[in-house]
Design a protein around this motif. Structure first.
Motif, PDB file in Angstrom:
ATOM      1  N   TYR A 123      -3.790 -40.209   9.773  1.00  0.00           N
ATOM      2  CA  TYR A 123      -2.282 -39.937  10.792  1.00  0.00           C
ATOM      3  C   TYR A 123      -2.171 -38.821  11.642  1.00  0.00           C
ATOM      4  O   TYR A 123      -1.757 -37.786  11.580  1.00  0.00           O
ATOM      5  CB  TYR A 123      -0.881 -39.130   9.712  1.00  0.00           C
ATOM      6  N   PHE A 179       2.172 -46.680  11.089  1.00  0.00           N
ATOM      7  CA  PHE A 179       2.436 -46.476   9.931  1.00  0.00           C
ATOM      8  C   PHE A 179       4.098 -46.710   9.925  1.00  0.00           C
ATOM      9  O   PHE A 179       4.571 -48.060   9.479  1.00  0.00           O
ATOM     10  CB  PHE A 179       2.764 -45.151   9.313  1.00  0.00           C
ATOM     11  N   ILE A 214       4.359 -50.263  10.315  1.00  0.00           N
ATOM     12  CA  ILE A 214       4.326 -51.420   9.349  1.00  0.00           C
ATOM     13  C   ILE A 214       4.997 -51.173   8.413  1.00  0.00           C
ATOM     14  O   ILE A 214       5.394 -52.258   7.876  1.00  0.00           O
ATOM     15  CB  ILE A 214       3.279 -50.167   8.202  1.00  0.00           C
ATOM     16  N   GLY A 274       8.881 -42.762  -0.612  1.00  0.00           N
ATOM     17  CA  GLY A 274       8.083 -44.256   0.046  1.00  0.00           C
ATOM     18  C   GLY A 274       6.999 -43.899  -0.965  1.00  0.00           C
ATOM     19  O   GLY A 274       6.084 -44.851  -0.574  1.00  0.00           O
ATOM     20  N   SER A 275       7.276 -43.885  -1.782  1.00  0.00           N
ATOM     21  CA  SER A 275       6.460 -44.027  -2.961  1.00  0.00           C
ATOM     22  C   SER A 275       4.344 -43.392  -2.270  1.00  0.00           C
ATOM     23  O   SER A 275       3.908 -43.882  -3.247  1.00  0.00           O
ATOM     24  CB  SER A 275       5.582 -45.582  -2.924  1.00  0.00           C
ATOM     25  N   SER A 276       5.015 -42.470  -1.889  1.00  0.00           N
ATOM     26  CA  SER A 276       3.692 -41.743  -1.092  1.00  0.00           C
ATOM     27  C   SER A 276       3.106 -41.491  -2.588  1.00  0.00           C
ATOM     28  O   SER A 276       1.611 -40.659  -2.128  1.00  0.00           O
ATOM     29  CB  SER A 276       4.561 -40.236  -0.439  1.00  0.00           C
ATOM     30  N   TYR A 288      -0.506 -55.326   1.680  1.00  0.00           N
ATOM     31  CA  TYR A 288      -1.076 -54.492   2.664  1.00  0.00           C
ATOM     32  C   TYR A 288      -2.034 -55.338   3.258  1.00  0.00           C
ATOM     33  O   TYR A 288      -3.422 -54.582   4.110  1.00  0.00           O
ATOM     34  CB  TYR A 288      -1.900 -54.134   1.891  1.00  0.00           C
ATOM     35  N   THR A 298      -1.773 -53.197   9.815  1.00  0.00           N
ATOM     36  CA  THR A 298      -2.433 -52.582   8.652  1.00  0.00           C
ATOM     37  C   THR A 298      -3.653 -52.210   9.123  1.00  0.00           C
ATOM     38  O   THR A 298      -5.008 -51.248   8.530  1.00  0.00           O
ATOM     39  CB  THR A 298      -1.902 -52.656   7.424  1.00  0.00           C
ATOM     40  N   PHE A 320      -4.400 -50.214  11.805  1.00  0.00           N
ATOM     41  CA  PHE A 320      -4.056 -48.295  11.301  1.00  0.00           C
ATOM     42  C   PHE A 320      -5.505 -48.193   9.869  1.00  0.00           C
ATOM     43  O   PHE A 320      -5.704 -47.228  10.533  1.00  0.00           O
ATOM     44  CB  PHE A 320      -2.679 -48.618  10.414  1.00  0.00           C
ATOM     45  N   MET A 367      -8.035 -50.223  -0.220  1.00  0.00           N
ATOM     46  CA  MET A 367      -7.772 -50.584   1.262  1.00  0.00           C
ATOM     47  C   MET A 367      -9.015 -50.222   1.687  1.00  0.00           C
ATOM     48  O   MET A 367      -9.837 -49.216   1.029  1.00  0.00           O
ATOM     49  CB  MET A 367      -6.915 -49.718   2.339  1.00  0.00           C
ATOM     50  N   GLU A 418      -8.443 -46.001   1.521  1.00  0.00           N
ATOM     51  CA  GLU A 418      -7.082 -45.899   0.596  1.00  0.00           C
ATOM     52  C   GLU A 418      -6.690 -46.846  -1.163  1.00  0.00           C
ATOM     53  O   GLU A 418      -7.307 -47.703  -1.196  1.00  0.00           O
ATOM     54  CB  GLU A 418      -5.673 -45.704   0.847  1.00  0.00           C
ATOM     55  N   SER A 448      -3.268 -46.878  -4.043  1.00  0.00           N
ATOM     56  CA  SER A 448      -1.989 -47.418  -3.393  1.00  0.00           C
ATOM     57  C   SER A 448      -1.620 -47.407  -4.994  1.00  0.00           C
ATOM     58  O   SER A 448      -1.649 -48.789  -5.515  1.00  0.00           O
ATOM     59  CB  SER A 448      -1.703 -48.039  -2.636  1.00  0.00           C
TER      60      SER A 448
END
Ligand code: AVI
Length: 313
Positions: free
Chosen positions: A34, A42, A45, A155-157, A200, A207, A210, A246, A274, A276
C-alpha cells in the motif's frame, strides 16, 4: 524525539523487509502493497467484475441496514482500523449516525482525505484520523470516550492475517471496547475455487500489477534493484489452509542487491506476498468467542459468499 522515532520505525521496516527476503522461501509482508500507487491499484481491484468481496459486502450492508441497526443500537463512536478512503465508513455512519468517527490507517494521505470527506458529508460528526501500523498494537487517544464504541472492520481484511495473528487482532479489538461496545466485521467465506482464483487474478491484470508493484515499493524502502517486469503474478487457492496465496515468480534467474546484501533467485523461484484466508462462518464465530466476544450474530448474502458478523462481549 519525533524524528528519532520516525528514524527507528524506518530502520525496523528496513530490517523487517530484509529478514523476509532472506527466508528460505522469500516473503514480503502484504502491508508493503500500500504505497500511493498500490492503494490506487487496490481501489481499482475492488471495481473489477471478478473481485466480488467489496461489492457483496456493500450490498449486504445496504440490504440489511435495518437489521444491523437494530442489533447494534445506539453507537457513540465508530472506530475503523484500515479505514482507507472512508467509503465504507460513510455507509455505516449513514446507518448508525454516531457522534464520533476514528479512522486508523498506515496510509496517512488517503486516511486524511477520507476523514475530511466524512466531515464534509456531516459537519456534526467529530471525525478523526489516527495514523498507525495495524500489524502492531495500536493505542487509541485517551480522549475518545470508552462507552458505546463500535469497532468496524469490513472488507475481509482480517483474512490477510494468519489465524494466530487474526486471533490476536480480535483480542485487541475486544480491548478497545467495554461491555457496552461491539465489533462489526466482514469475512469472505469459502466457495468454488474458480470464483476465488478469478477474484485474485482478474482478466485486466490489475491484481497482477498490484502484486508486482510491491517490488517497486520495496526498492524505494530498502534501495534494492528488483526489476518488477521480471516477475510473474501467481494466485491460487490452498485448500488445506483454506486461503488464497499470492506469490511473485521469477521469470529468469537473477541477482537482487540492496545496501549491505542481496540474494540470488533462480528462474521459477517465488516470493510469497499475501495470504487471504476464507473462514467458514462457524470457525470464525469460534475465534470471536475465543477472543472474548460471547454473543455473535451474522448476516450472509444470498449466494453464501460473504458474511458480516456483529460480536459483543
Ligand atoms: C485487503 N484484502 C482484504 C484484500 C484481499 O482480498 O485479501 C487484498 C487483495 N489482494 C489481492 N486482491 C485483494
Amino acid at each position: 524525539m519525533i524524528l528519532l522515532r520516525a528514524a527507528q520505525a524506518l530502520l525496523m521496516q528496513h530490517e523487517d523487509i530484509i529478514q523476509g527476503l532472506m527466508q528460505p522461501v522469500a516473503q514480503i509482508s502484504p502491508k508493503y502493497f500500500y504505497d500511493q500507487l498500490g492503494s490506487k491499484l487496490f481501489e481499482a481491484i475492488t471495481n473489477q467484475p471478478e473481485y466480488y468481496p467489496t461489492r457483496t459486502e456493500r450490498i449486504l450492508l445496504e440490504q440489511r441496514a435495518e437489521d444491523i441497526k437494530r442489533a447494534i443500537g445506539t453507537t457513540h463512536t465508530v472506530i475503523e482500523p484500515g479505514a482507507g478512503n472512508g467509503e465504507k465508513a460513510q455507509i455505516l455512519c449513514d446507518i448508525l449516525k454516531p457522534q464520533c468517527f476514528v479512522g486508523v490507517d498506515i496510509s496517512a494521505e488517503i486516511l486524511q482525505e477520507g476523514v475530511a470527506r466524512l466531515r464534509h458529508a456531516d459537519p456534526n460528526l467529530d471525525a478523526r484520523a489516527v495514523i498507525a501500523d495495524l500489524t502492531s498494537r495500536v493505542q487509541l487517544p485517551d480522549e475518545i470516550p470508552r462507552e458505546r464504541r463500535l469497532v468496524f472492520y469490513p472488507g475481509s481484511s482480517i483474512g490477510n492475517f494468519d489465524p494466530p495473528q487474526a486471533l490476536e487482532w480480535l483480542r485487541q479489538a475486544r480491548a478497545w471496547i467495554d461491555s457496552s461496545g461491539g465489533l462489526l466485521i466482514g469475512i469472505d467465506l469459502p466457495k468454488e475455487v474458480d470464483v476465488l482464483e478469478a477474484a485474485y487474478d482478474d482478466a485486466d491484470g490489475i491484481t497482477a500489477r498490484f502484486n508486482r508493484n510491491i517490488l517497486s515499493h520495496v526498492n524505494r524502502l530498502i534501495g534494492s534493484d528488483f526489476d518488477p517486469s521480471e516477475w510473474s503474478h501467481q494466485a491460487f487457492f490452498n485448500p488445506v489452509a483454506s486461503r488464497i496465496e499470492m506469490h511473485l515468480q521469477a521469470d529468469t534467474s537473477q541477482s537482487v542487491h540492496w545496501a549491505g546484501g542481496g540474494r540470488d533467485f533462480v528462474c521459477g523461484e517465488r516470493i510469497h506476498t499475501e495470504n487471504s484466508y476464507k473462514y467458514p462462518l462457524q470457525v470464525f464465530a469460534g475465534m470471536l468467542r475465543q477472543a472474548g466476544f460471547a454473543r455473535v450474530q451474522s448476516w450472509t448474502d444470498e449466494r453464501g459468499w460473504y458474511a458480516l458478523l456483529y460480536a459483543q462481549p
